[in-house]
Design an enzyme around this catalytic site. Structure first.
Site, short mmCIF file in Angstrom:
data_model
loop_
_atom_site.label_atom_id
_atom_site.label_comp_id
_atom_site.label_asym_id
_atom_site.label_seq_id
_atom_site.Cartn_x
_atom_site.Cartn_y
_atom_site.Cartn_z
N SER A 30 0.82 -1.09 -0.25
CA SER A 30 0.07 0.01 -0.04
C SER A 30 0.77 1.20 0.14
CB SER A 30 -1.01 -0.16 1.27
OG SER A 30 -0.03 -0.15 2.54
N GLY A 31 1.88 1.16 -0.61
CA GLY A 31 2.69 2.27 -0.86
C GLY A 31 2.00 3.28 -2.26
N THR A 60 7.30 5.13 0.80
CA THR A 60 6.61 6.12 0.37
C THR A 60 6.54 7.38 1.28
OG1 THR A 60 5.45 4.82 -1.21
CG2 THR A 60 4.56 7.10 -0.91
N GLY A 65 12.37 14.64 -0.37
CA GLY A 65 12.86 15.39 -1.60
C GLY A 65 11.67 15.65 -2.71
N GLY A 66 10.89 14.60 -3.08
CA GLY A 66 9.88 14.87 -3.93
C GLY A 66 9.81 13.92 -5.16
N GLU A 131 17.99 18.40 -7.26
CA GLU A 131 18.71 17.67 -6.35
C GLU A 131 19.82 16.85 -7.17
OE1 GLU A 131 16.04 14.55 -5.11
OE2 GLU A 131 15.07 15.87 -3.68
N HIS A 259 22.28 6.32 0.01
CA HIS A 259 22.02 7.73 0.11
C HIS A 259 23.08 8.20 0.66
CE1 HIS A 259 20.52 11.48 0.35
NE2 HIS A 259 19.38 11.33 -0.28
N ARG A 306 24.36 10.64 -6.91
CA ARG A 306 24.45 9.90 -5.64
C ARG A 306 25.55 8.78 -5.60
NH1 ARG A 306 18.46 8.80 -3.84
NH2 ARG A 306 18.07 11.05 -3.75
N HIS A 367 19.55 2.78 0.64
CA HIS A 367 18.42 3.55 0.29
C HIS A 367 17.49 3.19 -0.63
CE1 HIS A 367 16.34 7.41 0.29
NE2 HIS A 367 16.53 7.40 -0.87
N GLU A 391 9.22 0.19 -6.26
CA GLU A 391 10.57 -0.10 -6.01
C GLU A 391 11.09 -1.69 -6.18
OE1 GLU A 391 12.40 1.89 -2.55
OE2 GLU A 391 13.88 0.63 -2.62
N ARG A 402 20.00 5.26 -9.79
CA ARG A 402 18.77 6.02 -10.08
C ARG A 402 19.04 7.44 -9.97
NH1 ARG A 402 14.68 7.78 -6.06
NH2 ARG A 402 16.39 7.27 -4.47
N SER A 407 12.00 7.73 -8.35
CA SER A 407 11.19 6.57 -8.20
C SER A 407 9.79 6.81 -7.93
CB SER A 407 11.91 5.96 -7.04
OG SER A 407 12.44 6.92 -5.99
N LEU A 408 9.38 7.77 -7.16
CA LEU A 408 8.01 8.02 -6.95
C LEU A 408 7.45 8.25 -8.43
CD1 LEU A 408 8.26 10.49 -4.20
CD2 LEU A 408 7.41 8.27 -4.08
P1 FAD Z 1 6.61 1.11 -0.49
O1 FAD Z 1 6.13 2.60 -0.60
O2 FAD Z 1 7.99 0.61 0.21
O3 FAD Z 1 5.39 0.29 -0.30
C1 FAD Z 1 5.54 -0.97 0.05
C2 FAD Z 1 4.20 -1.58 0.49
O4 FAD Z 1 4.22 -2.95 0.53
C3 FAD Z 1 4.19 -1.21 1.96
O5 FAD Z 1 2.71 -0.94 2.26
C4 FAD Z 1 4.44 -2.59 2.58
O6 FAD Z 1 3.91 -2.94 4.08
C5 FAD Z 1 4.06 -3.49 1.87
N1 FAD Z 1 4.53 -4.99 1.72
C6 FAD Z 1 5.90 -5.34 1.76
N2 FAD Z 1 5.93 -6.46 1.84
C7 FAD Z 1 4.86 -7.25 1.96
C8 FAD Z 1 4.14 -8.56 2.29
N3 FAD Z 1 4.90 -9.46 2.22
N4 FAD Z 1 2.91 -8.52 2.46
C9 FAD Z 1 2.06 -7.32 2.59
N5 FAD Z 1 2.57 -6.28 2.24
C10 FAD Z 1 3.74 -6.05 1.94
N6 FAD Z 1 11.86 8.49 -3.83
C11 FAD Z 1 11.56 9.60 -4.69
O7 FAD Z 1 11.37 9.54 -5.72
N7 FAD Z 1 11.69 10.92 -4.21
C12 FAD Z 1 12.21 11.00 -2.78
O8 FAD Z 1 12.06 12.09 -2.44
C13 FAD Z 1 12.52 10.02 -1.98
N8 FAD Z 1 12.69 10.15 -0.79
C14 FAD Z 1 12.88 8.93 -0.18
C15 FAD Z 1 13.19 9.04 1.38
C16 FAD Z 1 13.38 7.92 2.15
C17 FAD Z 1 13.70 8.15 3.51
C18 FAD Z 1 13.04 6.60 1.41
C19 FAD Z 1 13.31 5.28 2.25
C20 FAD Z 1 12.86 6.70 0.30
C21 FAD Z 1 12.72 7.66 -0.54
N9 FAD Z 1 12.53 7.53 -1.99
C22 FAD Z 1 12.22 8.67 -2.64
C23 FAD Z 1 12.31 6.35 -2.61
C24 FAD Z 1 10.63 6.05 -2.65
O9 FAD Z 1 10.23 6.48 -1.67
C25 FAD Z 1 10.29 4.64 -2.89
O10 FAD Z 1 11.24 4.03 -3.95
C26 FAD Z 1 8.88 4.52 -3.30
O11 FAD Z 1 8.09 5.12 -2.25
C27 FAD Z 1 8.39 3.06 -3.36
O12 FAD Z 1 7.02 2.98 -3.40
P2 FAD Z 1 6.49 1.59 -3.49
O13 FAD Z 1 5.04 1.70 -3.59
O14 FAD Z 1 7.05 0.77 -4.61
O15 FAD Z 1 6.56 0.67 -2.10
C1 SIN Z 2 15.92 12.79 -0.87
O1 SIN Z 2 15.23 13.76 -0.57
O2 SIN Z 2 17.40 12.83 -0.87
C2 SIN Z 2 15.69 11.24 -1.40
C3 SIN Z 2 15.36 11.38 -2.64
C4 SIN Z 2 15.18 10.15 -3.37
O3 SIN Z 2 15.55 9.16 -2.79
O4 SIN Z 2 14.89 10.55 -4.65
#
Ligand code: FAD
Ligand code: SIN
Length: 545
Positions: A30-31, A60, A65-66, A131, A259, A306, A367, A391, A402, A407-408
């Site tokens: 649920s990201g 998420t 950053g954004g 960035e 990171h 990075r 990261h 991701e 990356r 990634s968002l």
């Molecule tokens: P996630 O958001 O990680 O969601 C994964 C979901 O899967 C969660 O709900 C989790 O509970 C669920 N899950 C996992 N395994 C299971 C399982 N076995 N069963 C059921 N549920 C499960 N990217 C950017 O583009 N810009 C940024 O500014 C940025 N800043 C970041 C800062 C930080 C601190 C971090 C950690 C990452 C950052 N990133 C950024 C990277 C970005 O946030 C992630 O790559 C992105 O949010 C991933 O989204 P997602 O939906 O793929 O996974």
């Molecule tokens: C950050 O805000 O530096 C993280 C950005 C990212 O992971 O893309």
């Protein structure tokens, strides 16, 4: 090593299912990826979303950053494409890069229509940040808590949608394929098909079978394979390990992004991120003695991509024997700094650092995972009816490294293309018959949790020590030898232990660590995030100055 898993798993599936749940779309995670996909497919069919913690707990939520997008005429798709390709160090799929970047404007507008608030200038236009690796200001953000805001907006929409059911604290153990019907499959079997997943309710302790026409893997990254990471504890590579065990294709796992600037605060786990946007805002990296050092490594200095900054910091720390370097923002306007980075200001103040007057101690931390479940341009994995977005997937956008805030963006673009593809096909897909229930016969509750917690720490220590920012053939071999022992011990434990989240996560971490190592050992070059002293780098560490 873990390739033998499936034979052993057969032991667990023996009874015929009587009460399987059925849904058009099963979404695991649920990201941003899972939520965006859900909102799109829910217009056409029933959605069951399962997530292993609270619904908002995800990488998420912590994005700072954004999200990168081309919004105005000062920028262009061509520039964003060129930056992404440059950062990816020759391994990006150009067609994918073009598709994602050209979609960026529309997909970000859609997030805004769903209620995500991105900061604006007094003139009403978006306040775009910069960035590392970006040649223009193009990062939309909500102060320094962009991910929190996006997750909030998407969850608000999902919670009110009549076609979406969310089950939180439900853990996906394994995806179901014809293997569970007794058919032998291997990585060359052409039509391995995903029928749904076995789900463990972490509160009731019950395991359920969920059958779906279409399944989406949106489980995020693998940060907790390492001892130091910015990722929340959910990031244990579950989706990737599930697909790997089911003989699906996984690629580019050697490209782990560290990171450069996580807060150096010994004992805090996971590590708190100090966003790269602070360097985009004028923050400068310095060593303990106050000297700048990034000019020795890249002409873009603190705003180099990075991989270059993280390696430079790693090198400075090793050369100097220091524990951390510093991010200096003390020369910046204090009010402006606090207004842009209120969360970082508050966090640092809570440990006695006033960022307007004192430098911030920082170190690199694991990261982001650039590789993952291999998908095509429609988000389809190599397994029939299984999509992967976000991701956990490997689309070809990031290549060997990356570009920040891509990634968002990748997640919303692929949630869109995958949903359109799935909407066009799901009605023709039938539910599977005869799928056996999960059977825990012969297993017992673990008497010794220490076996699980300690093995998790051991995996993290091995990976951080030998498979980090700088690698070598010898280090990788040593890591593999040690990991093999833990893998053997854990497989035995897994077979005799009742299902629990810790035991499954440990198994997934071991599987992911193994794949990272396997892919790292196959890459006989230094490229992007995979830097090994045994092969000359495409880009030298130090530049001529
Ligand atoms: P996630 O958001 O990680 O969601 C994964 C979901 O899967 C969660 O709900 C989790 O509970 C669920 N899950 C996992 N395994 C299971 C399982 N076995 N069963 C059921 N549920 C499960 N990217 C950017 O583009 N810009 C940024 O500014 C940025 N800043 C970041 C800062 C930080 C601190 C971090 C950690 C990452 C950052 N990133 C950024 C990277 C970005 O946030 C992630 O790559 C992105 O949010 C991933 O989204 P997602 O939906 O793929 O996974
Ligand atoms: C950050 O805000 O530096 C993280 C950005 C990212 O992971 O893309």
């Amino acid at each position: 090593m873990p390739d033998g898993n499936l034979k052993q798993l057969t032991l667990f599936y023996v009874k015929i299912n009587s009460v399987a749940k059925q849904t058009d779309f099963l979404i695991i995670g649920s990201g941003i990826a899972g939520l965006t996909f859900a909102l799109k497919v829910a217009q056409h069919g029933k959605v069951l979303m399962i997530t292993k913690a609270n619904a908002d707990e995800s990488n998420t939520k912590y994005a700072q950053g954004g999200i990168a997008a081309v919004m105005y005429a000062h920028d262009s798709y061509d520039k964003h494409i060129a930056d992404t390709l440059d950062c990816g160090d020759g391994l990006c799929d150009r067609e994918v890069v073009e598709m994602v970047v050209r979609e960026s404007t529309q997909r970000v507008q859609e997030l805004a229509e769903w209620g995500a608030q991105f900061d604006k200038n007094p003139d009403g236009g978006y306040d775009l940040a910069k960035e590392g690796g970006h040649s223009e200001h193009r990062i939309l953000h909500h102060k320094d808590i962009t991910g929190y805001e996006i997750e909030r907006a998407l969850l608000d929409q999902v919670h009110t949608h009549p076609n979406i059911t969310i089950l939180d604290h439900h853990f996906a153990i394994d995806i179901i394929t014809q293997h569970h019907l007794g058919v032998e499959v291997n990585s060359r079997t052409p039509d391995i098909t995903c029928y749904g997943a076995y789900i463990f309710d972490t509160e009731s302790g019950k395991t359920e079978t969920v059958l779906a026409r279409v399944t989406l893997m949106a489980t995020g990254g693998v940060g907790h394979v390492y001892a130091t990471t910015t990722n929340p504890t959910i990031a244990t590579g579950d989706g990737i390990a599930m697909v790997y065990r089911a003989k699906g294709k996984v690629e580019h796992m050697e490209f782990i992004q560290f990171h450069p600037t996580s807060l150096y605060n010994p004992g805090e786990h996971p590590s708190f991120l100090i966003t790269e946007a602070m360097r985009g805002h004028g923050g400068i990296l310095r060593t303990r003695d106050g000297k700048e050092f990034m000019h020795k490594y890249d002409e873009r200095k603190s705003l180099a991509p990075r991989d270059i900054v993280a390696r430079a910091i790693d090198n400075e720390l090793k050369q100097r024997g220091d524990d951390c370097v510093y991010l200096d923002c003390t020369h910046l306007n204090a009010d402006d700094l606090i207004a842009h980075f209120p969360n970082i200001y508050k966090k640092c103040l809570s440990i006695g650092i006033d960022i307007t007057k004192q430098q911030i101690p920082v170190v690199p931390a694991a990261h982001y995972l650039c590789g993952g479940i291999k998908v095509d341009k429609a988000g389809r994995s190599s397994l029939q009816n299984l999509y992967a977005v976000g991701e956990c997937s490997c689309t070809g956008l990031h290549g060997a490294n990356r570009l920040a805030s891509n990634s968002l963006l990748e997640a919303v673009v692929y949630a869109h293309t995958a949903s359109q593809d799935a909407i066009g096909r799901f009605k023709e897909i039938n539910f599977a018959n005869g799928i056996p229930d999960w059977d825990a016969e012969g297993t017992a509750t673990p008497e010794e949790m220490v076996l699980i917690t300690q093995s998790r720490k051991e995996v993290q220590t091995i990976m951080s020590s030998y498979v980090g920012i700088v690698r070598s053939d010898l280090r990788l071999q040593r890591a593999l030898d040690r990991l093999e022992i833990i893998w053997r011990e854990n497989e035995a434990l897994y077979k005799r232990t009742t299902i629990s989240q810790p035991v499954c996560e440990l198994r997934n971490l071991i599987n992911c660590a193994y794949i990272i190592l396997k892919h790292a050992r196959l890459r006989k070059e230094s490229r992007g995030l995979h830097y090994t002293i045994d092969y000359p780098p495409v880009r030298p560490l130090l530049r001529e100055v």
